[in-house]
Scaffold this active site. Structure first.
Site, PDB file in Angstrom:
ATOM      1  N   GLY A 238      -6.541 -28.813  -2.446  1.00 42.03           N
ATOM      2  CA  GLY A 238      -6.817 -27.580  -1.852  1.00 42.03           C
ATOM      3  C   GLY A 238      -7.487 -27.000  -1.132  1.00 42.03           C
ATOM      4  N   PRO A 275      -4.206 -34.156  -1.647  1.00 40.67           N
ATOM      5  CA  PRO A 275      -4.002 -33.148  -0.640  1.00 40.67           C
ATOM      6  C   PRO A 275      -3.045 -33.292  -0.240  1.00 40.67           C
ATOM      7  CG  PRO A 275      -5.253 -35.285   0.257  1.00 40.67           C
ATOM      8  CD  PRO A 275      -4.964 -35.158  -1.457  1.00 40.67           C
ATOM      9  N   GLY A 276      -2.236 -31.994   0.099  1.00 41.95           N
ATOM     10  CA  GLY A 276      -1.429 -31.942   0.717  1.00 41.95           C
ATOM     11  C   GLY A 276      -1.280 -31.147   2.279  1.00 41.95           C
ATOM     12  N   ARG A 277      -1.524 -29.973   2.409  1.00 44.08           N
ATOM     13  CA  ARG A 277      -2.710 -29.153   3.235  1.00 44.08           C
ATOM     14  C   ARG A 277      -3.302 -29.478   3.787  1.00 44.08           C
ATOM     15  NH1 ARG A 277      -1.834 -23.111   2.997  1.00 44.08           N
ATOM     16  NH2 ARG A 277      -2.068 -23.165   0.387  1.00 44.08           N
ATOM     17  N   ARG A 313       5.953 -18.189   4.824  1.00 40.38           N
ATOM     18  CA  ARG A 313       4.660 -18.110   4.198  1.00 40.38           C
ATOM     19  C   ARG A 313       3.873 -16.359   4.734  1.00 40.38           C
ATOM     20  NH1 ARG A 313       0.209 -20.596   5.267  1.00 40.38           N
ATOM     21  NH2 ARG A 313      -0.366 -20.111   3.105  1.00 40.38           N
ATOM     22  N   TYR A 317       2.968 -14.720   1.835  1.00 36.65           N
ATOM     23  CA  TYR A 317       2.370 -14.301   0.688  1.00 36.65           C
ATOM     24  C   TYR A 317       1.372 -13.586   2.194  1.00 36.65           C
ATOM     25  CZ  TYR A 317       3.478 -19.266  -1.152  1.00 36.65           C
ATOM     26  OH  TYR A 317       4.078 -20.724  -1.528  1.00 36.65           O
ATOM     27  N   CYS A 345      17.789  -8.770   9.504  1.00 35.34           N
ATOM     28  CA  CYS A 345      17.915  -6.955   9.779  1.00 35.34           C
ATOM     29  C   CYS A 345      17.038  -7.562   8.177  1.00 35.34           C
ATOM     30  CB  CYS A 345      18.810  -6.550  10.422  1.00 35.34           C
ATOM     31  SG  CYS A 345      18.544  -4.707  10.198  1.00 35.34           S
ATOM     32  N   GLU A 346      15.898  -6.976   8.404  1.00 38.15           N
ATOM     33  CA  GLU A 346      15.213  -6.349   6.907  1.00 38.15           C
ATOM     34  C   GLU A 346      13.695  -6.831   7.148  1.00 38.15           C
ATOM     35  OE1 GLU A 346      14.043  -8.788   3.641  1.00 38.15           O
ATOM     36  OE2 GLU A 346      15.957  -9.296   4.049  1.00 38.15           O
ATOM     37  N   TYR A 374       4.052 -26.514   4.040  1.00 43.93           N
ATOM     38  CA  TYR A 374       4.560 -25.412   3.123  1.00 43.93           C
ATOM     39  C   TYR A 374       5.745 -24.626   3.536  1.00 43.93           C
ATOM     40  CZ  TYR A 374       1.288 -26.776  -0.366  1.00 43.93           C
ATOM     41  OH  TYR A 374       0.525 -27.845  -1.176  1.00 43.93           O
TER      42      TYR A 374
HETATM   43  N1  LLP Z   1      -1.117 -31.190  -6.347  1.00 44.91           N
HETATM   44  C1  LLP Z   1      -0.740 -30.169  -7.470  1.00 44.91           C
HETATM   45  C2  LLP Z   1      -0.924 -30.706  -8.872  1.00 44.91           C
HETATM   46  C3  LLP Z   1      -1.030 -29.204  -6.627  1.00 44.91           C
HETATM   47  O1  LLP Z   1       0.048 -27.646  -7.192  1.00 44.91           O
HETATM   48  C4  LLP Z   1      -0.414 -28.628  -5.114  1.00 44.91           C
HETATM   49  C5  LLP Z   1       0.001 -27.880  -4.466  1.00 44.91           C
HETATM   50  C6  LLP Z   1      -1.530 -29.986  -4.239  1.00 44.91           C
HETATM   51  C7  LLP Z   1      -1.424 -30.841  -5.265  1.00 44.91           C
HETATM   52  C8  LLP Z   1      -1.294 -29.799  -3.542  1.00 44.91           C
HETATM   53  O2  LLP Z   1      -2.287 -28.591  -2.420  1.00 44.91           O
HETATM   54  P1  LLP Z   1      -2.637 -28.408  -1.567  1.00 44.91           P
HETATM   55  O3  LLP Z   1      -4.256 -29.547  -0.688  1.00 44.91           O
HETATM   56  O4  LLP Z   1      -1.860 -28.162   0.044  1.00 44.91           O
HETATM   57  O5  LLP Z   1      -3.773 -27.517  -0.852  1.00 44.91           O
HETATM   58  N2  LLP Z   1       3.604 -22.927  -1.505  1.00 44.91           N
HETATM   59  C9  LLP Z   1       2.153 -22.343  -0.777  1.00 44.91           C
HETATM   60  C10 LLP Z   1       1.020 -22.972  -1.764  1.00 44.91           C
HETATM   61  C11 LLP Z   1       1.346 -24.018  -3.040  1.00 44.91           C
HETATM   62  C12 LLP Z   1       0.179 -24.834  -3.412  1.00 44.91           C
HETATM   63  C13 LLP Z   1       0.733 -25.570  -4.777  1.00 44.91           C
HETATM   64  N3  LLP Z   1      -0.489 -26.759  -4.899  1.00 44.91           N
HETATM   65  C14 LLP Z   1       1.252 -21.854   0.348  1.00 44.91           C
HETATM   66  O6  LLP Z   1       2.466 -21.798   0.891  1.00 44.91           O
HETATM   67  O7  LLP Z   1       0.817 -21.823   1.194  1.00 44.91           O
END
Ligand code: LLP
Length: 421
Positions: A238, A275-277, A313, A317, A345-346, A374
């Site tokens: 997050g 962490p992902g993003r 995205r 969003y 086309c939209e 993402y």
């Molecule tokens: N753990 C859980 C349980 C999650 O649901 C998520 C992401 C993460 C970890 C990783 O979160 P991060 O560190 O990446 O913030 N598609 C959306 C983002 C959705 C995130 C959902 N959960 C976007 O493109 O912004």
């Protein structure tokens, strides 16, 4: 911090010129930087030096096998929901210690019997745990087969304004948490040893983390007093990243780590992160070619060959991604206000609105920044558009880590019933 820089006016991914990749793979394509991936992982991990911490990269952000392998080689664990996706990268033997299985959205408990013994799992829905227990193939003894099974708590994402409401919610959820843990303690086949949370994504302030972790740690104390042996805490992902260069940057991992330390050090717990993003967001760009420039009285459009299906995205969003030319035009080039749109086309087919860019022309390349998280994983084939290739750069070499889909592959997914043959 990333490794996409201009050198002599040409955008490079590490040591590779972006136009060179475009020549070989065509456009559009995603391009990832190994140096950025590994740097982000190490900066995050280093921030927790001295703690018993495990960084489980959230592969939902970008699950390309080459990205996973790059991170696994650096010592990352994984947060995963599909075994198939991480099987090759994190072999079963290393999985219990280095992974976190998210079962939140599983419709049935079938997955349970497929997990390796002593695996870790986490669920946000207690009824899943009950199902797990029923389906567990080892009903006779309460073996700690789920060494690290834990229950995910919904700690609301608080804001200053919503604080009183948060207090009410939190005390209510504490009551139900105690019930859930008490029930879990009676189940055969499961040993609940942890607690976790994930309060949201792209959070750019520390206060919500501070509030949520305080609640969670408080709950650990309560659960321990109730007799549960809580051994690990999973704080989710997050932490936000800078999408706009003109905004004040989000807190650095070190500042986030300070908040974590403040809460967890005294508990003597293993701490997990997902962490992902933060790891992959800034490690990727989407490269696209200008198809044509449409100048109007009210608006100008840069029509490019990437579209909403490739990077959803912005339209989904309202997300902002910086967009820049791959080859910097001479300083005297006039600028124009443009909407950067795709060829679908939209109305929703845009990558950026009202951007101030130097005047570009057909055939020029643009780079859409911060597209590593993402991006490709949320791409689709709307309008019979092929999934775009993904390229991984490492120093002065690159590899197509996912080739462009072909029309045969796409159309071959369909099946014609006998009565239409
Ligand atoms: N753990 C859980 C349980 C999650 O649901 C998520 C992401 C993460 C970890 C990783 O979160 P991060 O560190 O990446 O913030 N598609 C959306 C983002 C959705 C995130 C959902 N959960 C976007 O493109 O912004």
């Amino acid at each position: 911090m990333n490794h996409f820089d201009y050198r002599n006016g040409v955008l490079h991914a590490e040591g590779v010129e972006i136009p060179d990749i475009a020549k070989q793979v065509g456009t559009p394509f995603y391009c990832y930087s190994t140096a950025t991936l590994t740097r982000h992982f190490h900066v995050f991990r280093q921030a927790f030096a001295g703690l018993d911490a495990l960084v489980c990269y959230a592969m939902k952000a970008n699950s390309n096998q080459a990205v996973l392998k790059t991170l696994a080689r650096q010592g990352a664990g994984a947060t995963w929901c599909r075994k198939a996706n991480c099987a090759a990268v994190w072999p079963p033997a290393s999985r219990p210690a280095r992974s976190c299985f998210r079962a939140s959205a599983r419709p049935r408990a079938r997955w349970i019997s497929r997990l390796p013994p002593a695996s870790s799992a986490s669920t946000s829905n207690p009824s899943r745990s009950w199902n797990c227990s029923r389906r567990a193939p080892w009903p006779s003894a309460r073996l700690p087969l789920f060494r690290c099974a834990s229950i995910r708590m919904s700690t609301p994402r608080p804001t200053r304004r919503s604080r009183p409401a948060r207090r009410r919610t939190s005390s209510a959820s504490r009551g139900s948490a105690r019930q859930v843990y008490a029930r879990a303690a009676e189940l055969p086949g499961i040993k609940v040893t942890g607690i976790d949370t994930h309060i949201g994504s792209q959070i750019t302030e520390l206060q919500p983390f501070d509030d949520a972790f305080a609640l969670l740690v408080d709950l650990v104390g309560t659960l321990r007093a109730d007799g549960h042996a809580i051994e690990h805490i999973d704080l989710g992902g997050g932490l936000g990243i800078p999408y706009r260069v003109d905004n004040s940057p989000p807190p650095l991992p070190d500042a986030y780590a300070e908040i974590v330390r403040k809460h967890v050090t005294k508990l003597g717990l293993k701490v997990m992160f997902e962490p992902g993003r933060l790891i992959v967001g800034n490690a990727g760009i989407l490269v696209s070619e200008v198809i044509y420039v449409k100048e109007g009285d009210a608006k100008n459009f840069l029509v490019v060959d990437a579209a909403m299906n490739d990077l959803i995205r912005p339209t989904l969003y309202d997300a902002f991604h910086d967009i820049k030319p791959v080859v910097q035009p001479p300083a005297a080039t006039p600028r124009m206000k443009v909407d950067i749109v795709g060829p679908v086309c939209e109305t929703g087919d845009f990558l950026g609105l009202d951007r101030d860019l130097p005047r570009l022309k057909t055939g020029d390349l643009i780079a859409v920044a911060t597209a590593g998280a993402y991006g490709a994983v949320q791409a689709g084939t709307y309008n019979t558009r092929l999934l775009v290739p993904e390229v991984l750069v490492d120093g002065d070499r690159f590899h197509v880590v996912r080739p462009r889909q072909t029309y045969e592959e796409l159309i071959g997914l369909d099946s014609i019933p006998d009565w239409l043959k």
